[in-house]
Scaffold this motif. Structure first.
Motif, PDB file in Angstrom:
ATOM      1  N   LEU A   1       0.832  -1.203   0.000  1.00  0.00           N
ATOM      2  CA  LEU A   1       0.000   0.000   0.000  1.00  0.00           C
ATOM      3  C   LEU A   1       0.867   1.253   0.000  1.00  0.00           C
ATOM      4  O   LEU A   1       0.579   2.228  -0.716  1.00  0.00           O
ATOM      5  N   ASP A   2       1.951   1.216   0.783  1.00  0.00           N
ATOM      6  CA  ASP A   2       2.876   2.358   0.801  1.00  0.00           C
ATOM      7  C   ASP A   2       3.447   2.619  -0.591  1.00  0.00           C
ATOM      8  O   ASP A   2       3.522   3.769  -1.048  1.00  0.00           O
ATOM      9  N   ASN A   3       3.851   1.541  -1.264  1.00  0.00           N
ATOM     10  CA  ASN A   3       4.445   1.701  -2.593  1.00  0.00           C
ATOM     11  C   ASN A   3       3.424   2.166  -3.626  1.00  0.00           C
ATOM     12  O   ASN A   3       3.766   2.890  -4.568  1.00  0.00           O
ATOM     13  N   PHE A   4       2.173   1.750  -3.453  1.00  0.00           N
ATOM     14  CA  PHE A   4       1.126   2.259  -4.338  1.00  0.00           C
ATOM     15  C   PHE A   4       0.982   3.774  -4.176  1.00  0.00           C
ATOM     16  O   PHE A   4       0.840   4.522  -5.149  1.00  0.00           O
ATOM     17  N   GLU A   5       1.003   4.220  -2.942  1.00  0.00           N
ATOM     18  CA  GLU A   5       0.895   5.655  -2.679  1.00  0.00           C
ATOM     19  C   GLU A   5       2.077   6.405  -3.292  1.00  0.00           C
ATOM     20  O   GLU A   5       1.911   7.484  -3.882  1.00  0.00           O
ATOM     21  N   HIS A   6       3.276   5.819  -3.162  1.00  0.00           N
ATOM     22  CA  HIS A   6       4.459   6.448  -3.754  1.00  0.00           C
ATOM     23  C   HIS A   6       4.334   6.508  -5.275  1.00  0.00           C
ATOM     24  O   HIS A   6       4.701   7.516  -5.896  1.00  0.00           O
ATOM     25  N   ALA A   7       3.818   5.423  -5.874  1.00  0.00           N
ATOM     26  CA  ALA A   7       3.662   5.389  -7.326  1.00  0.00           C
ATOM     27  C   ALA A   7       2.668   6.443  -7.792  1.00  0.00           C
ATOM     28  O   ALA A   7       2.867   7.096  -8.819  1.00  0.00           O
ATOM     29  N   VAL A   8       1.583   6.611  -7.027  1.00  0.00           N
ATOM     30  CA  VAL A   8       0.585   7.627  -7.381  1.00  0.00           C
ATOM     31  C   VAL A   8       1.191   9.019  -7.308  1.00  0.00           C
ATOM     32  O   VAL A   8       0.990   9.863  -8.198  1.00  0.00           O
ATOM     33  N   GLU A   9       1.956   9.279  -6.253  1.00  0.00           N
ATOM     34  CA  GLU A   9       2.579  10.592  -6.099  1.00  0.00           C
ATOM     35  C   GLU A   9       3.595  10.859  -7.208  1.00  0.00           C
ATOM     36  O   GLU A   9       3.642  11.955  -7.780  1.00  0.00           O
ATOM     37  N   LYS A  10       4.409   9.845  -7.519  1.00  0.00           N
ATOM     38  CA  LYS A  10       5.401  10.017  -8.583  1.00  0.00           C
ATOM     39  C   LYS A  10       4.736  10.137  -9.948  1.00  0.00           C
ATOM     40  O   LYS A  10       5.257  10.796 -10.850  1.00  0.00           O
ATOM     41  N   GLY A  11       3.571   9.475 -10.087  1.00  0.00           N
ATOM     42  CA  GLY A  11       2.858   9.551 -11.356  1.00  0.00           C
ATOM     43  C   GLY A  11       2.393  10.957 -11.680  1.00  0.00           C
ATOM     44  O   GLY A  11       2.246  11.319 -12.853  1.00  0.00           O
ATOM     45  N   LYS A  12       2.171  11.764 -10.642  1.00  0.00           N
ATOM     46  CA  LYS A  12       1.725  13.142 -10.862  1.00  0.00           C
ATOM     47  C   LYS A  12       2.808  13.984 -11.519  1.00  0.00           C
ATOM     48  O   LYS A  12       2.508  14.962 -12.210  1.00  0.00           O
ATOM     49  N   THR A  13       4.065  13.593 -11.290  1.00  0.00           N
ATOM     50  CA  THR A  13       5.179  14.372 -11.844  1.00  0.00           C
ATOM     51  C   THR A  13       6.014  13.565 -12.834  1.00  0.00           C
ATOM     52  O   THR A  13       7.083  14.016 -13.249  1.00  0.00           O
ATOM     53  N   ALA A  14       5.539  12.367 -13.189  1.00  0.00           N
ATOM     54  CA  ALA A  14       6.299  11.518 -14.118  1.00  0.00           C
ATOM     55  C   ALA A  14       6.381  12.173 -15.486  1.00  0.00           C
ATOM     56  O   ALA A  14       5.395  12.710 -16.001  1.00  0.00           O
ATOM     57  N   GLU A  15       7.575  12.149 -16.070  1.00  0.00           N
ATOM     58  CA  GLU A  15       7.773  12.775 -17.372  1.00  0.00           C
ATOM     59  C   GLU A  15       7.188  11.930 -18.498  1.00  0.00           C
ATOM     60  O   GLU A  15       6.769  12.462 -19.526  1.00  0.00           O
ATOM     61  N   THR A  16       7.160  10.606 -18.312  1.00  0.00           N
ATOM     62  CA  THR A  16       6.624   9.721 -19.351  1.00  0.00           C
ATOM     63  C   THR A  16       5.698   8.686 -18.715  1.00  0.00           C
ATOM     64  O   THR A  16       5.867   8.326 -17.538  1.00  0.00           O
ATOM     65  N   PRO A  17       4.729   8.200 -19.477  1.00  0.00           N
ATOM     66  CA  PRO A  17       3.858   7.127 -18.954  1.00  0.00           C
ATOM     67  C   PRO A  17       4.646   5.875 -18.583  1.00  0.00           C
ATOM     68  O   PRO A  17       4.244   5.134 -17.688  1.00  0.00           O
ATOM     69  N   GLN A  18       5.767   5.645 -19.259  1.00  0.00           N
ATOM     70  CA  GLN A  18       6.561   4.455 -18.987  1.00  0.00           C
ATOM     71  C   GLN A  18       7.114   4.469 -17.570  1.00  0.00           C
ATOM     72  O   GLN A  18       7.201   3.428 -16.911  1.00  0.00           O
ATOM     73  N   ALA A  19       7.482   5.642 -17.085  1.00  0.00           N
ATOM     74  CA  ALA A  19       8.007   5.749 -15.724  1.00  0.00           C
ATOM     75  C   ALA A  19       6.946   5.332 -14.710  1.00  0.00           C
ATOM     76  O   ALA A  19       7.237   4.626 -13.735  1.00  0.00           O
ATOM     77  N   LEU A  20       5.702   5.766 -14.941  1.00  0.00           N
ATOM     78  CA  LEU A  20       4.605   5.374 -14.056  1.00  0.00           C
ATOM     79  C   LEU A  20       4.337   3.876 -14.165  1.00  0.00           C
ATOM     80  O   LEU A  20       4.126   3.193 -13.159  1.00  0.00           O
ATOM     81  N   LEU A  21       4.380   3.359 -15.394  1.00  0.00           N
ATOM     82  CA  LEU A  21       4.138   1.935 -15.614  1.00  0.00           C
ATOM     83  C   LEU A  21       5.192   1.087 -14.912  1.00  0.00           C
ATOM     84  O   LEU A  21       4.873   0.054 -14.304  1.00  0.00           O
ATOM     85  N   ASP A  22       6.440   1.520 -14.966  1.00  0.00           N
ATOM     86  CA  ASP A  22       7.513   0.773 -14.301  1.00  0.00           C
ATOM     87  C   ASP A  22       7.283   0.713 -12.792  1.00  0.00           C
ATOM     88  O   ASP A  22       7.512  -0.325 -12.156  1.00  0.00           O
ATOM     89  N   GLY A  23       6.817   1.819 -12.226  1.00  0.00           N
ATOM     90  CA  GLY A  23       6.538   1.841 -10.790  1.00  0.00           C
ATOM     91  C   GLY A  23       5.409   0.898 -10.415  1.00  0.00           C
ATOM     92  O   GLY A  23       5.481   0.186  -9.406  1.00  0.00           O
ATOM     93  N   VAL A  24       4.367   0.880 -11.235  1.00  0.00           N
ATOM     94  CA  VAL A  24       3.230  -0.013 -10.975  1.00  0.00           C
ATOM     95  C   VAL A  24       3.665  -1.474 -11.094  1.00  0.00           C
ATOM     96  O   VAL A  24       3.237  -2.332 -10.310  1.00  0.00           O
TER      97      VAL A  24
END
Length: 204
Positions: free
Chosen positions: A79-102
């Protein structure tokens, strides 16, 4: 016989009777003692069983609560990592960066489930097995074998080898499609192939 002799004889007979009675009295006393001992043992066993009946449900309840706590503790980092991924997704430069986190969180979740005896059921490309797969759709792919799973819509899972949710899949029915095609291509009684279906479609 004088009174003295008579009295002496009576005393002797009484002594003999008392001597004969003694073993029976001793045996009776021993039996009473054994009975009392058995009764005490029965009381102890009954008390132990009563305590056991009260203790077992409580132990089961405590064990279930403990297992729940362990599962929750294991899932909290996910759950903590999901929250981190959501926060980083707000400032991610590319969709791939968000996808890698997920993906990282997803792999972490699978790893935790495996620790608790949970594993995914392999479906895609496998032969359909009704004990592990639930067919919700049929498709036709003549390049693949009949009864092969073409798509896995939702993953199935097993817990310690027991299926808790079957995979929901699409199954190949190539053989059935080929049979239908052959039946449609058979000549009609007048010697011509039956193309009534095509004619019906064309006239609309």
């Amino acid at each position: 016989m004088s009174n003295k002799e008579k009295h002496k004889k009576e005393e002797q007979e009484k002594a003999q009777q008392e001597t004969a009675q003694q073993p029976a009295d001793d045996q009776l006393e021993q039996l009473k003692k054994e009975k009392d001992d058995l009764f005490l043992q029965l009381q102890r066993v009954s008390a132990d069983y009563s305590n056991f009946q009260k203790r077992v449900p409580r132990q089961i309840e405590e064990r279930v609560a403990y297992e729940k706590e362990q599962v929750i503790k294991a899932l909290l980092p996910v759950l903590d990592n999901f929250e981190h991924a959501v926060e980083k997704g707000k400032t991610a430069e590319t969709p791939q960066a968000l996808l890698d986190g997920v993906k990282i969180v997803y792999e972490q979740m699978l790893s935790i489930l495996k620790q608790f005896g949970v594993e995914q059921i392999t479906a895609l490309g496998e032969n359909f097995d009704p004990s592990m797969h639930q067919a919700i759709m049929q498709r036709t792919d003549t390049d693949k074998k009949d009864n092969i799973i073409l798509e896995d819509f939702s993953k199935g899972y097993k817990l310690n080898g027991r299926v808790v949710r079957p995979s929901r899949v699409a199954v190949n029915k190539a053989a059935a499609a080929q049979t239908e095609a052959k039946e449609a291509a058979k000549p009609s009684p007048d010697g011509q192939a039956d193309d009534s279906i095509d004619e019906t479609v064309d006239t609309q």
